[in-house]
Enzyme design. Structure first.
Site, PDB file in Angstrom:
ATOM      1  N   GLU A 199       0.823  -1.221   0.000  1.00 42.62           N
ATOM      2  CA  GLU A 199       0.000   0.000   0.000  1.00 42.62           C
ATOM      3  C   GLU A 199       0.854   1.266   0.000  1.00 42.62           C
ATOM      4  O   GLU A 199       0.547   2.240   0.697  1.00 42.62           O
ATOM      5  CB  GLU A 199      -0.920   0.018   1.218  1.00 42.62           C
ATOM      6  CG  GLU A 199      -1.927  -1.107   1.224  1.00 42.62           C
ATOM      7  CD  GLU A 199      -3.016  -0.928   2.284  1.00 42.62           C
ATOM      8  OE1 GLU A 199      -2.744  -0.295   3.313  1.00 42.62           O
ATOM      9  OE2 GLU A 199      -4.132  -1.429   2.059  1.00 42.62           O
ATOM     10  N   GLU A 268      -6.535  -7.913  -0.283  1.00 47.93           N
ATOM     11  CA  GLU A 268      -7.032  -7.884   1.102  1.00 47.93           C
ATOM     12  C   GLU A 268      -8.526  -7.607   1.118  1.00 47.93           C
ATOM     13  O   GLU A 268      -8.952  -6.479   0.861  1.00 47.93           O
ATOM     14  CB  GLU A 268      -6.325  -6.792   1.909  1.00 47.93           C
ATOM     15  CG  GLU A 268      -4.886  -7.097   2.206  1.00 47.93           C
ATOM     16  CD  GLU A 268      -4.218  -5.990   3.021  1.00 47.93           C
ATOM     17  OE1 GLU A 268      -4.901  -5.317   3.812  1.00 47.93           O
ATOM     18  OE2 GLU A 268      -3.001  -5.804   2.841  1.00 47.93           O
TER      19      GLU A 268
HETATM   20  C1  GAL Z   1      -4.215  -2.676   5.237  1.00 45.28           C
HETATM   21  C2  GAL Z   1      -2.785  -3.186   5.339  1.00 45.28           C
HETATM   22  C3  GAL Z   1      -2.743  -4.459   6.170  1.00 45.28           C
HETATM   23  C4  GAL Z   1      -3.504  -4.267   7.454  1.00 45.28           C
HETATM   24  C5  GAL Z   1      -4.916  -3.830   7.138  1.00 45.28           C
HETATM   25  C6  GAL Z   1      -5.763  -3.589   8.355  1.00 45.28           C
HETATM   26  O1  GAL Z   1      -4.262  -1.374   4.812  1.00 45.28           O
HETATM   27  O2  GAL Z   1      -2.257  -3.439   4.073  1.00 45.28           O
HETATM   28  O3  GAL Z   1      -1.420  -4.803   6.422  1.00 45.28           O
HETATM   29  O4  GAL Z   1      -2.854  -3.321   8.208  1.00 45.28           O
HETATM   30  O5  GAL Z   1      -4.882  -2.633   6.459  1.00 45.28           O
HETATM   31  O6  GAL Z   1      -5.887  -4.714   9.102  1.00 45.28           O
END
Ligand code: GAL
Length: 666
Positions: A199, A268
């Site tokens: 990110e 994610e």
């Molecule tokens: C995303 C990040 C993850 C984790 C998630 C929240 O933005 O890439 O590593 O932090 O948020 O759980």
């Protein structure tokens, strides 16, 4: 049969048996040792999907972070992911755990990455390995080892030579390790995809041109390692041509990568969320999650990863910050202990089965046909030539109205679409699954209380839970942690030092002690004004505890907040103790190396007759950590070193107490 021929046949049999047992040994042992789990295959991609061994695939991925479980749990977690319909496991690589001291690597125990990857391969699943090495992940310091900030001239995650050197060294180390263990798919291993950075698009602007240059450098450095599988950069709209930019979020069905040559990947899918101390426990309903996933595949997505499928536990001091709790349960389909969380796990399993039925059609079509079914209803139809001959067709009918059901006509048939739902039709006719209809059973987890059955003189009580017997001590033991400087390993310095520069993050705690001499005039000045002096600090994180003569005056909790704490002194010499505490180092944002801990700005004692006292001019004695921590009294090996006493219900509590209970598992 003559004796000789009998002996012959016995020999023959035993030879056969040896060959057979060798074969079995090869079958069982060879894959684990060699890492050869699949017939070697290549991975590439087109605009529609990842292409695995020459075939487009629709993939479901389960996020599991290996150090957030114990190695004993890994096989079961992977098996439950597979049973739940996952094709892929996804994990970050945790630099701080693998290189706790610069140049000294750790790949043991919970950090035995090779073992974890081999278990994935032996279960027949693929792996998406997100090397980072910045990972965010609610992990202490975003996964960076804290020694990194001590490298002269370093600036993290930008076009900075000292940083790039360390990053490249670590990423290379991991790729080499995987290659040596033959864990890439082209070697017969499970790794089909990698990730560099994480990110970065969120912070890139803060770094100006250097940020843009860093993205290009990170991409070409990664590609230059010759890992032979695609690399991803998530949330990176300017990802270079040969790197796939991917989506992270609660919904990613509208996402388009930055090139028509790249597939739509969702690295994610936030199926829950993390929690802060004192915060609420977030829950994401299974129906909404299934809706988001179905919409993603409906609108052209081809790889979706649950972040997290199993969240687990932040063991030791690995929780990130500020203030993230030790549980990383995340409301994931597998709970913190690896148990199925129902109905989420079961509902997703049913969803995955329906998506799998659609896969032949989903991969056959280059793009879906779109049909509007109503003001808030739409269909996407995938049609093409099946791999085994004949036509294939799958359709998704969505009702994005949150409140009302809709009756629609599709291909001459009537369908009722529940509010906020997707119906999946693997043959373009029959509904195999609707995301709002939960067929999986809800489970309620109960906590069983202990049933003591030993004589009352024993310090242990027997606990019977189903077939398991264990023993637990009848009462808690307690130990007071000393307040203030407790050991030889302290030092004195004129001035206030930055917290992390002293602790090097070996502990959360840093004691600061100084002497404050108070005159009779000060005392009468305070009496006359009816006001006490205050410890005043411009900015501090995460916890400050102020003690005068070993008595707690008060605590301040916050993330870079002003601290104003009234204190009471006696005439003469007083010990002023300041205890600064970190509760998980910052894991998100730009300029992490500058964040630090403890105090920022001015630190003063205000309200003295002769004006304010600048605490930065005082001489301070520093001690890192707590005594119990240094003596490791929380471990099985060392707990006996301390003088514990039985905790009495009416005992006066101390600000710092250690508690222990004995538990014997049989
Ligand atoms: C995303 C990040 C993850 C984790 C998630 C929240 O933005 O890439 O590593 O932090 O948020 O759980």
């Amino acid at each position: 049969m003559s004796f000789n021929s009998m002996a012959e046949s016995i020999r023959f049999f035993s030879l056969q048996w040896q060959i057979l047992s060798l074969t079995i040994a090869l079958l069982v042992y060879f894959p684990i040792v060699s890492g050869s789990f699949f017939k070697p295959f290549n991975v590439s991609y087109d605009h529609r999907a990842l292409i695995i061994a020459g075939k487009r695939r629709m993939l479901v991925s389960a996020g599991i972070h290996y150090p957030r479980a114990t190695p004993e749990m890994w096989s079961d977690l992977i098996a439950k992911s597979k049973e739940g319909g996952a094709d892929v496991i996804q994990t970050y690589v945790f630099w701080s755990g693998h290189e706790p001291v610069k140049g000294q690597y750790n790949f043991e125990g919970r950090y035995d990455l090779v073992k974890f990857v081999k278990l994935i391969g032996s279960s027949g699943l693929y792996l998406h390995l997100r090397i980072g090495p910045y990972v965010c992940a609610e992990w202490n310091f975003g996964g960076f080892p804290v020694w990194l900030r001590d490298i002269p001239g370093i600036e993290f995650r930008t076009d900075n030579e000292p940083f790039k050197k360390e990053m490249q060294k670590f990423v290379t180390k991991i790729v080499d390790l995987m290659r040596e263990a033959k864990l890439f798919c082209w070697q017969g291993g499970p790794i089909i995809m990698l990730q560099i950075e994480n990110e970065y698009g969120d912070v890139e602007k803060s770094y100006g041109q250097k940020g843009k240059d860093y993205v290009k450098w990170a991409a070409s450095m990664a590609l230059g390692l010759g890992a032979g599988v695609p690399w991803v950069m998530c949330k990176q709209t300017d990802a270079p041509q040969n790197i796939i930019d991917a989506c992270n979020g609660y919904y990613c069905d509208g996402f388009k990568p930055n090139s028509q040559m790249k597939p739509i990947l969702w690295t994610e899918d936030w199926d829950g969320w993390y929690t802060k101390w004192g915060g609420s426990l977030p829950h994401r309903p299974a129906e909404d999650l299934a809706f988001a996933v179905a919409r993603f595949y409906q609108r052209g997505g081809s790889f979706q990863n649950y972040y997290m499928y199993f969240g687990g536990t932040n063991f030791g001091r690995t929780s990130g910050g500020p203030f993230y709790i030790t549980s990383y349960d995340y409301d994931a389909p597998l709970d913190e202990y690896g148990l199925r969380s129902e109905p989420k796990w079961g509902h997703l399993k049913d969803l995955h089965a329906a998506i799998k039925l659609c896969e032949p059609a989903l991969v056959a079509a280059d793009a879906p046909q779109y049909r509007k079914l109503g003001s808030n209803q739409e269909a996407h139809i995938y049609r093409g030539d099946g791999e085994t001959g004949g036509k294939v067709c799958a359709a998704f009918l969505a009702n994005i109205d949150e409140h009302k059901s809709a009756h629609v006509k599709f291909n001459g048939q009537s369908y009722t679409l529940l509010p906020w739902s997707v119906s999946i039709l693997p043959d373009c006719r029959h509904v195999a699954f609707n995301t709002a209809k939960v067929g999986a059973q809800t489970s309620v987890k109960t906590v069983e209380s202990a049933r003591p059955s030993l004589g009352s003189k024993s310090i242990l009580q027997k606990v019977v839970r189903q077939d398991n017997v264990s023993y637990i001590s009848k009462s808690w033991m307690a130990l007071k942690e000393p307040i203030g400087i407790w050991g030889e390993n302290n030092f004195t310095f004129q001035g206030l030092l930055e917290h992390l520069n002293v602790t090097k993050d070996r502990s959360d705690y840093l004691w600061h002690k100084t002497r404050i001499t108070v005159s009779e005039d000060d005392i009468s000045f305070w009496k006359k004004n009816g006001a006490n002096p205050t410890v005043s600090i411009d900015s501090m994180r995460d916890v400050l505890r102020v003690f005068v003569n070993k008595q707690l005056s008060g605590s301040v909790v916050g993330h870079w907040v002003k601290a104003v704490q009234p204190v009471r002194f006696m005439q003469g010499n007083n010990d002023l103790l300041l205890l600064t505490q970190t509760v998980g180092l910052q894991n998100y944002g730009a300029f992490l190396e500058k964040d630090g801990a403890g105090f920022r700005g001015k630190a003063k004692l205000t309200g003295f007759k002769n004006g304010d006292m600048d605490l930065a001019k005082s001489s301070w004695t520093y001690q890192v950590g707590l005594k119990g921590e240094a003596e490791k009294i929380y471990t099985v090996e060392h707990n006996e070193k301390a003088e514990w006493s039985t905790l009495e219900t009416d005992a006066s509590p101390s600000i710092f107490m250690w508690y222990k209970i004995l538990l014997f598992l049989i």
